[in-house]
Design a protein around this motif. Sequence first.
Motif, PDB file in Angstrom:
ATOM      1  N   LEU A 205       0.827  -1.203   0.000  1.00  0.00           N
ATOM      2  CA  LEU A 205       0.000   0.000   0.000  1.00  0.00           C
ATOM      3  C   LEU A 205       0.864   1.258   0.000  1.00  0.00           C
ATOM      4  O   LEU A 205       0.598   2.200  -0.769  1.00  0.00           O
ATOM      5  CB  LEU A 205      -0.918  -0.002   1.226  1.00  0.00           C
ATOM      6  N   MET A 209       0.815   4.001  -3.017  1.00  0.00           N
ATOM      7  CA  MET A 209       0.389   5.373  -2.789  1.00  0.00           C
ATOM      8  C   MET A 209       1.466   6.378  -3.185  1.00  0.00           C
ATOM      9  O   MET A 209       1.169   7.440  -3.750  1.00  0.00           O
ATOM     10  CB  MET A 209       0.003   5.574  -1.318  1.00  0.00           C
ATOM     11  N   SER A 229      -2.493  -0.591  -9.058  1.00  0.00           N
ATOM     12  CA  SER A 229      -2.581  -1.713  -8.130  1.00  0.00           C
ATOM     13  C   SER A 229      -1.188  -2.266  -7.867  1.00  0.00           C
ATOM     14  O   SER A 229      -0.248  -1.998  -8.616  1.00  0.00           O
ATOM     15  CB  SER A 229      -3.472  -2.823  -8.712  1.00  0.00           C
ATOM     16  N   VAL A 238      -3.689  -4.887  -3.640  1.00  0.00           N
ATOM     17  CA  VAL A 238      -4.279  -3.621  -3.213  1.00  0.00           C
ATOM     18  C   VAL A 238      -4.441  -2.718  -4.436  1.00  0.00           C
ATOM     19  O   VAL A 238      -3.531  -2.576  -5.251  1.00  0.00           O
ATOM     20  CB  VAL A 238      -3.417  -2.926  -2.125  1.00  0.00           C
ATOM     21  N   TYR A 239      -5.637  -2.142  -4.553  1.00  0.00           N
ATOM     22  CA  TYR A 239      -5.958  -1.218  -5.635  1.00  0.00           C
ATOM     23  C   TYR A 239      -6.101   0.183  -5.043  1.00  0.00           C
ATOM     24  O   TYR A 239      -6.642   0.346  -3.943  1.00  0.00           O
ATOM     25  CB  TYR A 239      -7.265  -1.621  -6.322  1.00  0.00           C
ATOM     26  N   GLY A 240      -5.631   1.189  -5.768  1.00  0.00           N
ATOM     27  CA  GLY A 240      -5.660   2.530  -5.222  1.00  0.00           C
ATOM     28  C   GLY A 240      -6.033   3.602  -6.229  1.00  0.00           C
ATOM     29  O   GLY A 240      -5.910   3.404  -7.453  1.00  0.00           O
ATOM     30  N   ARG A 275     -10.423   5.309   3.033  1.00  0.00           N
ATOM     31  CA  ARG A 275     -10.459   6.553   2.270  1.00  0.00           C
ATOM     32  C   ARG A 275     -10.045   7.687   3.199  1.00  0.00           C
ATOM     33  O   ARG A 275     -10.411   7.708   4.372  1.00  0.00           O
ATOM     34  CB  ARG A 275     -11.859   6.842   1.722  1.00  0.00           C
ATOM     35  N   LEU A 283      -7.835  10.171  -1.377  1.00  0.00           N
ATOM     36  CA  LEU A 283      -7.321   8.868  -1.787  1.00  0.00           C
ATOM     37  C   LEU A 283      -8.294   7.786  -1.360  1.00  0.00           C
ATOM     38  O   LEU A 283      -9.094   7.955  -0.439  1.00  0.00           O
ATOM     39  CB  LEU A 283      -5.924   8.603  -1.215  1.00  0.00           C
ATOM     40  N   ARG A 284      -8.183   6.668  -2.044  1.00  0.00           N
ATOM     41  CA  ARG A 284      -8.996   5.496  -1.726  1.00  0.00           C
ATOM     42  C   ARG A 284      -8.185   4.249  -2.048  1.00  0.00           C
ATOM     43  O   ARG A 284      -7.469   4.211  -3.055  1.00  0.00           O
ATOM     44  CB  ARG A 284     -10.291   5.501  -2.536  1.00  0.00           C
ATOM     45  N   PHE A 285      -8.276   3.246  -1.196  1.00  0.00           N
ATOM     46  CA  PHE A 285      -7.667   1.956  -1.511  1.00  0.00           C
ATOM     47  C   PHE A 285      -8.599   0.842  -1.086  1.00  0.00           C
ATOM     48  O   PHE A 285      -9.374   0.979  -0.146  1.00  0.00           O
ATOM     49  CB  PHE A 285      -6.280   1.816  -0.842  1.00  0.00           C
TER      50      PHE A 285
END
Length: 290
Positions: A205, A209, A229, A238-240, A275, A283-285
């Motif tokens: 992560l 980021m 990702s 993890v997708y962001g 978030r 941001l969001r993951f």
Amino acid sequence: MRSLKSKAASGDSTFKFHAGYKIIGDESETIVYGLAQCSPDLSRRDCDACLGNAISKIPDCCENKIGGRVIKFSCTLRFEREKEAYPNRSPYETNLNTLLSKITPKTIVDNGFYSSEYGQAPNIVHVRGLCRGDVNPITCWNCLNYAKTLLPKVCPNQKEAFGYYDFCTFQYASRPLLGYLDPEFAYSFNNPQNATDKKEFTSALNDLMQRLKSEAASADSNFKLSVGSKIADESETVYGLVQCLPDLSRPDCNACLEKVISDIPLCCKNKIAGRVIKLSCNLRFERGRF
């Protein structure tokens, strides 16, 4: 907040909500407004427990702050110090309603960003809205239209209001908004489930980021967004997504995203999703695609 918790939890099965205020100080110089709400399907005991847990998180996110929100899957709370307000039928209210009425599908530009102002000082109103960069124009318009309709209702008579939704953010104020960075305002929420391998997930992560931050900040002035990702381990990816308002300079976008990334351990440590939202970036993951 404890008083609001009790009253919200004792609500009926269709409306577990309560709002109120408290005057602080002997001379009544400060008013704090609060709101507590549970999903209506929760029992009284579960609503009380959910809000109790949310209240216990206030020192972690919002100690000594003039406002804050704690959002969980089944309940939420919010508190704010009294802000500058406008009277009913005032010139500011007229200008606000006029400006909001001018936001139509034809006024939303291709990159999903809208900014305008209306009126003359001291009653001028500024507005800006931003859609998530990967949504289509219809979804973008539906979100902004919902936001401009809802905000004056949930923030009545407030000269400044901000809303965050799945597909857009929307804000209006009596001060200029373009290029403005608020160093204080932020709120966040998470999925309470922990990652399978916390160390590997956190490492992936952080790497993701930092990469997305650099890509978004260095993007052109019309589209400061990056998605991607990173594989954490054999079972988790993890997708962001990170995004800045396009009116921010590269250094300001970078600084804003650096701040929201630094807040991840405070709200979302070891969590599979989260978030962090500021007025000018977010941001969001997630562990899955979104």
